[in-house]
Design a protein around this motif. Structure first.
Motif, PDB file in Angstrom:
ATOM      1  N   LYS A 274       0.838  -1.193   0.000  1.00  0.00           N
ATOM      2  CA  LYS A 274       0.000   0.000   0.000  1.00  0.00           C
ATOM      3  C   LYS A 274       0.873   1.242   0.000  1.00  0.00           C
ATOM      4  O   LYS A 274       2.059   1.190   0.334  1.00  0.00           O
ATOM      5  CB  LYS A 274      -0.904   0.006   1.238  1.00  0.00           C
ATOM      6  N   THR A 275       0.232   2.336  -0.340  1.00  0.00           N
ATOM      7  CA  THR A 275       0.936   3.615  -0.359  1.00  0.00           C
ATOM      8  C   THR A 275       0.602   4.403   0.901  1.00  0.00           C
ATOM      9  O   THR A 275      -0.523   4.305   1.423  1.00  0.00           O
ATOM     10  CB  THR A 275       0.520   4.424  -1.604  1.00  0.00           C
ATOM     11  N   ARG A 276       1.543   5.158   1.359  1.00  0.00           N
ATOM     12  CA  ARG A 276       1.345   6.006   2.541  1.00  0.00           C
ATOM     13  C   ARG A 276       0.065   6.829   2.385  1.00  0.00           C
ATOM     14  O   ARG A 276      -0.191   7.393   1.322  1.00  0.00           O
ATOM     15  CB  ARG A 276       2.549   6.929   2.683  1.00  0.00           C
ATOM     16  N   GLY A 277      -0.734   6.893   3.425  1.00  0.00           N
ATOM     17  CA  GLY A 277      -1.976   7.642   3.402  1.00  0.00           C
ATOM     18  C   GLY A 277      -3.199   6.806   3.081  1.00  0.00           C
ATOM     19  O   GLY A 277      -4.326   7.212   3.387  1.00  0.00           O
ATOM     20  N   GLN A 278      -2.993   5.661   2.473  1.00  0.00           N
ATOM     21  CA  GLN A 278      -4.124   4.774   2.168  1.00  0.00           C
ATOM     22  C   GLN A 278      -4.585   4.055   3.431  1.00  0.00           C
ATOM     23  O   GLN A 278      -3.984   4.164   4.493  1.00  0.00           O
ATOM     24  CB  GLN A 278      -3.726   3.752   1.099  1.00  0.00           C
ATOM     25  N   GLN A 279      -5.675   3.314   3.278  1.00  0.00           N
ATOM     26  CA  GLN A 279      -6.112   2.471   4.376  1.00  0.00           C
ATOM     27  C   GLN A 279      -6.131   1.020   3.919  1.00  0.00           C
ATOM     28  O   GLN A 279      -6.101   0.721   2.723  1.00  0.00           O
ATOM     29  CB  GLN A 279      -7.498   2.882   4.875  1.00  0.00           C
ATOM     30  N   VAL A 280      -6.165   0.111   4.879  1.00  0.00           N
ATOM     31  CA  VAL A 280      -6.099  -1.306   4.548  1.00  0.00           C
ATOM     32  C   VAL A 280      -6.959  -2.104   5.526  1.00  0.00           C
ATOM     33  O   VAL A 280      -7.113  -1.727   6.694  1.00  0.00           O
ATOM     34  CB  VAL A 280      -4.630  -1.807   4.595  1.00  0.00           C
ATOM     35  N   THR A 281      -7.541  -3.171   5.028  1.00  0.00           N
ATOM     36  CA  THR A 281      -8.331  -4.080   5.866  1.00  0.00           C
ATOM     37  C   THR A 281      -7.783  -5.493   5.732  1.00  0.00           C
ATOM     38  O   THR A 281      -7.596  -5.986   4.621  1.00  0.00           O
ATOM     39  CB  THR A 281      -9.817  -4.068   5.457  1.00  0.00           C
ATOM     40  N   LEU A 282      -7.503  -6.104   6.864  1.00  0.00           N
ATOM     41  CA  LEU A 282      -6.997  -7.470   6.905  1.00  0.00           C
ATOM     42  C   LEU A 282      -8.055  -8.372   7.534  1.00  0.00           C
ATOM     43  O   LEU A 282      -8.792  -7.941   8.421  1.00  0.00           O
ATOM     44  CB  LEU A 282      -5.709  -7.536   7.742  1.00  0.00           C
ATOM     45  N   SER A 283      -8.075  -9.622   7.100  1.00  0.00           N
ATOM     46  CA  SER A 283      -9.108 -10.531   7.568  1.00  0.00           C
ATOM     47  C   SER A 283      -8.513 -11.754   8.253  1.00  0.00           C
ATOM     48  O   SER A 283      -7.431 -12.218   7.893  1.00  0.00           O
ATOM     49  CB  SER A 283      -9.978 -10.969   6.387  1.00  0.00           C
ATOM     50  N   CYS A 284      -9.239 -12.276   9.222  1.00  0.00           N
ATOM     51  CA  CYS A 284      -8.798 -13.437   9.975  1.00  0.00           C
ATOM     52  C   CYS A 284      -9.982 -14.351  10.267  1.00  0.00           C
ATOM     53  O   CYS A 284     -11.017 -13.902  10.765  1.00  0.00           O
ATOM     54  CB  CYS A 284      -8.159 -12.995  11.289  1.00  0.00           C
ATOM     55  N   SER A 285      -9.815 -15.636   9.959  1.00  0.00           N
ATOM     56  CA  SER A 285     -10.823 -16.631  10.323  1.00  0.00           C
ATOM     57  C   SER A 285     -10.230 -17.545  11.375  1.00  0.00           C
ATOM     58  O   SER A 285      -9.218 -18.220  11.107  1.00  0.00           O
ATOM     59  CB  SER A 285     -11.243 -17.437   9.093  1.00  0.00           C
ATOM     60  N   PRO A 286     -10.798 -17.582  12.576  1.00  0.00           N
ATOM     61  CA  PRO A 286     -10.208 -18.384  13.651  1.00  0.00           C
ATOM     62  C   PRO A 286     -10.515 -19.870  13.484  1.00  0.00           C
ATOM     63  O   PRO A 286     -11.281 -20.268  12.608  1.00  0.00           O
ATOM     64  CB  PRO A 286     -10.897 -17.831  14.900  1.00  0.00           C
ATOM     65  N   ILE A 287      -9.892 -20.646  14.316  1.00  0.00           N
ATOM     66  CA  ILE A 287     -10.180 -22.075  14.371  1.00  0.00           C
ATOM     67  C   ILE A 287     -11.646 -22.264  14.759  1.00  0.00           C
ATOM     68  O   ILE A 287     -12.163 -21.545  15.630  1.00  0.00           O
ATOM     69  CB  ILE A 287      -9.261 -22.771  15.393  1.00  0.00           C
ATOM     70  N   SER A 288     -12.291 -23.203  14.106  1.00  0.00           N
ATOM     71  CA  SER A 288     -13.701 -23.443  14.373  1.00  0.00           C
ATOM     72  C   SER A 288     -13.955 -23.673  15.861  1.00  0.00           C
ATOM     73  O   SER A 288     -13.260 -24.483  16.507  1.00  0.00           O
ATOM     74  CB  SER A 288     -14.166 -24.666  13.580  1.00  0.00           C
ATOM     75  N   GLY A 289     -14.888 -22.941  16.418  1.00  0.00           N
ATOM     76  CA  GLY A 289     -15.216 -23.070  17.831  1.00  0.00           C
ATOM     77  C   GLY A 289     -14.507 -22.065  18.718  1.00  0.00           C
ATOM     78  O   GLY A 289     -14.902 -21.858  19.875  1.00  0.00           O
ATOM     79  N   HIS A 290     -13.460 -21.456  18.209  1.00  0.00           N
ATOM     80  CA  HIS A 290     -12.755 -20.436  19.000  1.00  0.00           C
ATOM     81  C   HIS A 290     -13.493 -19.107  18.908  1.00  0.00           C
ATOM     82  O   HIS A 290     -13.842 -18.666  17.811  1.00  0.00           O
ATOM     83  CB  HIS A 290     -11.321 -20.262  18.498  1.00  0.00           C
ATOM     84  N   ARG A 291     -13.675 -18.452  20.031  1.00  0.00           N
ATOM     85  CA  ARG A 291     -14.409 -17.199  20.048  1.00  0.00           C
ATOM     86  C   ARG A 291     -13.527 -15.985  20.297  1.00  0.00           C
ATOM     87  O   ARG A 291     -13.967 -14.858  20.155  1.00  0.00           O
ATOM     88  CB  ARG A 291     -15.512 -17.265  21.118  1.00  0.00           C
ATOM     89  N   SER A 292     -12.298 -16.241  20.694  1.00  0.00           N
ATOM     90  CA  SER A 292     -11.385 -15.133  20.965  1.00  0.00           C
ATOM     91  C   SER A 292     -10.411 -14.983  19.804  1.00  0.00           C
ATOM     92  O   SER A 292      -9.806 -15.952  19.359  1.00  0.00           O
ATOM     93  CB  SER A 292     -10.603 -15.403  22.262  1.00  0.00           C
TER      94      SER A 292
END
Lengths: 113, 116
Positions: free
Chosen positions: A13-31
């Motif tokens: 990315k370039t300075r000043g932009q924004q970014v979104t990252l995604s995470c899928s946890p282990i099934s059954g994990h809530r934290s």
């Protein structure tokens, strides 16, 4: 059981932009916890979500935010990117107490130019 | 404020040798001490962990030694192999202030290189 998955694996990315990252946890994990890893600072805690609520937060500026969905998937957003935000962003999921073992995903490598 | 101090930053060991990584802490509220192993391009993976009521825990070639009075703990890798070359992190668990959930504080990591 599938492990923690993170997308995308690499981002430029370039300075000043924004970014979104995604995470899928282990099934059954809530934290879900997020960490920033850099060579100089090591692993630094960003925040933790549990049941769609931010439960704990590290010492990062407000440009760093996150959220968690009802299926426990989590997203992390960084606005107004700075060169110093270049890092490996790691997501970890946990099933909770008693031991609170955290299981990490492979991370998203963010490069800010 | 670094609550878990890890040393050395890097370590080079010959194949078959013993690798020793040390960590020290100040906060007596820590009650669980895991070690993580991280290979390049991967996230950290839980390796072995110990509770402070135990002085030693062994799993295969990996042993944690814990000294509660000195507030120190260490990871020993016996018969080190080139495949053990990775970054190792110690960590310590505590309750969040006023809370009922835990947080992990990590050391800064040790880059281990095992030469063939």
């Amino acid at each position: 059981k599938a492990g923690v998955t993170q997308t995308p694996r690499y981002l430029i990315k370039t300075r000043g932009q924004q970014v979104t990252l995604s995470c899928s946890p282990i099934s059954g994990h809530r934290s879900v916890s997020w960490y920033q890893q850099t060579p100089g600072q090591g692993l630094q805690f960003l925040f933790e979500y549990f049941s769609e609520t931010q439960r704990n937060k590290g010492n990062f500026p407000g440009r760093f935010s996150g959220r968690q969905f009802s299926n426990s998937r989590s997203e992390m957003n960084v606005s107004t990117l700075e060169l110093g935000d270049s890092a490996l962003y790691l997501c970890a999921s946990s099933g909770g107490a008693p031991a609170y073992e955290q299981y990490f995903g492979p991370g998203t490598r963010l490069t800010v130019t | 404020q670094q609550q878990v101090k890890q040393s050395p930053q890097s370590l080079i060991v010959q194949k078959g040798g013993i690798s020793i990584i040390n960590c020290a802490y100040e906060n007596t509220a820590f009650d669980y001490f895991p070690w993580y192993q991280q290979f390049p391009g991967k996230g950290p993976a839980l390796l072995i962990a110990i509770r402070p009521d135990v002085s030693e825990k062994k799993e295969g070639r990996f042993t944690i030694s814990f000294n509660k009075s000195a507030k120190q703990f260490s990871l020993h890798i016996m018969d080190s192999q080139p495949g053990d070359s990775a970054t190792y992190f110690c960590a310590a668990r505590t309750l969040y202030s006023g809370g009922s959930n835990y947080k992990l504080t990590f050391g800064k990591g040790t880059l281990l290189t095992v030469n063939p």
